[in-house]
Design an enzyme around this catalytic site. Sequence first.
Site, PDB file in Angstrom:
ATOM      1  N   ARG A   1       2.398   6.918 -32.036  1.00  0.00           N
ATOM      2  CA  ARG A   1       3.869   6.998 -32.146  1.00  0.00           C
ATOM      3  C   ARG A   1       4.470   6.009 -31.146  1.00  0.00           C
ATOM      4  O   ARG A   1       4.468   6.272 -29.936  1.00  0.00           O
ATOM      5  CB  ARG A   1       4.415   8.404 -31.778  1.00  0.00           C
ATOM      6  CG  ARG A   1       4.217   9.519 -32.757  1.00  0.00           C
ATOM      7  CD  ARG A   1       4.872   9.357 -34.104  1.00  0.00           C
ATOM      8  NE  ARG A   1       6.324   9.384 -34.158  1.00  0.00           N
ATOM      9  CZ  ARG A   1       7.071  10.476 -34.195  1.00  0.00           C
ATOM     10  NH1 ARG A   1       6.536  11.683 -34.122  1.00  0.00           N
ATOM     11  NH2 ARG A   1       8.389  10.394 -34.299  1.00  0.00           N
ATOM     12  N   ASP A   5      13.934  11.304 -27.108  1.00  0.00           N
ATOM     13  CA  ASP A   5      12.601  10.712 -27.133  1.00  0.00           C
ATOM     14  C   ASP A   5      12.397   9.710 -26.005  1.00  0.00           C
ATOM     15  O   ASP A   5      11.279   9.525 -25.532  1.00  0.00           O
ATOM     16  CB  ASP A   5      12.321  10.060 -28.489  1.00  0.00           C
ATOM     17  CG  ASP A   5      11.994  11.130 -29.511  1.00  0.00           C
ATOM     18  OD1 ASP A   5      12.937  11.802 -29.955  1.00  0.00           O
ATOM     19  OD2 ASP A   5      10.810  11.343 -29.805  1.00  0.00           O
ATOM     20  N   LYS A  61      16.126  11.284 -32.397  1.00  0.00           N
ATOM     21  CA  LYS A  61      16.014  11.335 -33.859  1.00  0.00           C
ATOM     22  C   LYS A  61      17.209  10.664 -34.531  1.00  0.00           C
ATOM     23  O   LYS A  61      18.347  10.832 -34.126  1.00  0.00           O
ATOM     24  CB  LYS A  61      15.939  12.801 -34.276  1.00  0.00           C
ATOM     25  CG  LYS A  61      15.772  13.064 -35.754  1.00  0.00           C
ATOM     26  CD  LYS A  61      14.552  12.396 -36.345  1.00  0.00           C
ATOM     27  CE  LYS A  61      13.288  12.749 -35.579  1.00  0.00           C
ATOM     28  NZ  LYS A  61      12.168  11.820 -35.871  1.00  0.00           N
TER      29      LYS A  61
END
Lengths: 350, 350
Positions: free
Chosen positions: A94, A242, A253
């Site tokens: 990720r 994040d 997001k």
Amino acid sequence: MTSTLEKIQSVKYEHDKLIILDQTKLPMETFYTKLDTIEDVWDAIFHLKVRGAPAIGIAAAYGLYIAARDIESDNYEEFCMKLKKHSSYLASSRPTAVNLFWALNRMEARAMECRDKSVSEIKVILLTEAHNIRNEDEAMCIAIGENGLKLLANGMTVLTHCNAGGLATAQYGTALAPLYLAKDRGWDIKVYADETRPLLQGARLTTWELSRSGVDVTLICDNMAAMVMKKGIIDAVIVGCDRVAANGDTANKIGTYGLAVLAKAHNIPFYIAGPTSTIDLKTLRGEDIPIEERHEDEITCAFGKRTAPEGIKVYNPAFDVTPHQLITAIITEKGIVTAPFDEGLKGLFE
Amino acid sequence: MTSTLEKIQSVKYEHDKLIILDQTKLPMETFYTKLDTIEDVWDAIFHLKVRGAPAIGIAAAYGLYIAARDIESDNYEEFCMKLKKHSSYLASSRPTAVNLFWALNRMEARAMECRDKSVSEIKVILLTEAHNIRNEDEAMCIAIGENGLKLLANGMTVLTHCNAGGLATAQYGTALAPLYLAKDRGWDIKVYADETRPLLQGARLTTWELSRSGVDVTLICDNMAAMVMKKGIIDAVIVGCDRVAANGDTANKIGTYGLAVLAKAHNIPFYIAGPTSTIDLKTLRGEDIPIEERHEDEITCAFGKRTAPEGIKVYNPAFDVTPHQLITAIITEKGIVTAPFDEGLKGLFE
């Protein structure tokens, strides 16, 4: 804390096994799956079976331990070289989640400190380190919850996006932690949860975990948030993060930035909640945060049925960046930071 | 107009039969269905098989003709009484779409004018009136397209929401009409289409009809619009409307209001396109427009797969209201109206 909540653990290491709650199967199936290899862990992170920055960090730490455990060499240099290779591999799962790199770096650093130990001793130390990362995360979530609670009051209605809850962390969550603590104190707190397209973490996960814990939650589509705000029933927006840049710009997001613009237009405070491990002082501004683009299928065939014509062009960024000017406060386990964010965020690490 | 586009007709009356393109089956199936009774028409409108304010008006006009055709009485008073009853029934299928009432009233009024005619003559007149409503709509769409084109320029990128295209009208659409005309003139026009949850009219319909006609279209989720605007690539937002109040406040598909707030924050012009039949001078302000709330299943199990826990609370408004202050211009077949909207809109009817 409610006893129901205590039982939800998205990542756990029991009887020498790494087990995750497969979040892609929620809300219809509560399915735990065992991850035996580092490839399993990479795959689980990549396919969002485990998701949420802190939970990814915890899974990656255990994943790196599993890889370390299976290194057959007793030579320290060779062990470290292989460990680094495994760490880079896991880091590729990720690209935006800074907790992933943070957890892997912490594990690597722990191994680097142990030049005087045997490889088998280091393996035990790495498992302990992964446990520590998990347990510290739980304590951090509670501290974030306590700090967030200072910004809320009994009777409030809060809007949240995506899932920054117990499922995204060791337990309790970041953005949702204050709501669980409020519920535990008997406050009357209502929550509106954006469904959060394309992967519907709000619909599938946030409503699932909040309603399991008895929190009053109402599901809306992302494009209904503006109308709900205009009705005057939202007292605050709280979301996770994040990555937070040094100036307070925050990647979260996709959809978060739009919510922040809408919150400002409706004079609603906009709060970011996250552990200090999500703050990346080396990234100076939001523009420097790489934004992961994901596969178009997430948009065109997410609901079990194709919902757009074949071959259509799709743009699918997984995150957006909210400029610090739109953020009222960043809630961390070490305290609440308000503008000027650059000073405040730096101060957390001093 | 491109010849491909010419072939798309969402409502047609051929060989004494009312036929609709079932839009709930798009984009995977181009399925035409015959509506034999007024109940079929009510059901098709209620279940969004035919959708878009003008197309609903056209279907309702033909629906009322079908009901009239099947009235067995030759007595004028009795015929009119039954016609009114059928009209009220059809009007109950979608409470917000003013074109539905407009078309039904027009059909009723036509019958009222024909006191000196026989019932069988009136039936023929009503069919002609329904044809007129359909043909006038097509001409109106072209006029809206011509007017809208004055606000655009070659090379622009436009964002749209829901489907205000050929499928929503007799042909060409309202918000999409300028884009088809631009394409036809060889302009390089790019479109971003919001998928438009919960029913995904943007993903299923707008991308389908635009790409069929060779227009460059990119699909995004609703919550990505803010980020796309921030990138600076959107030159204008154009959407349709379900009802425009006398002061310019506009009810349209849920999500429109949020887009208008975002457009303002990014200094992007925000255009509403619609026929004057959508303007309801008797409704003074947006607050007076009733907002239809639809079933929670549209959000929790929309496309063959349950995406939220059973029993969860859901809020599902089908429309929102954009205050006139956020609207740059309202594009109609009779011209472009800008602020002050109350004067400009009234002027259209003088």
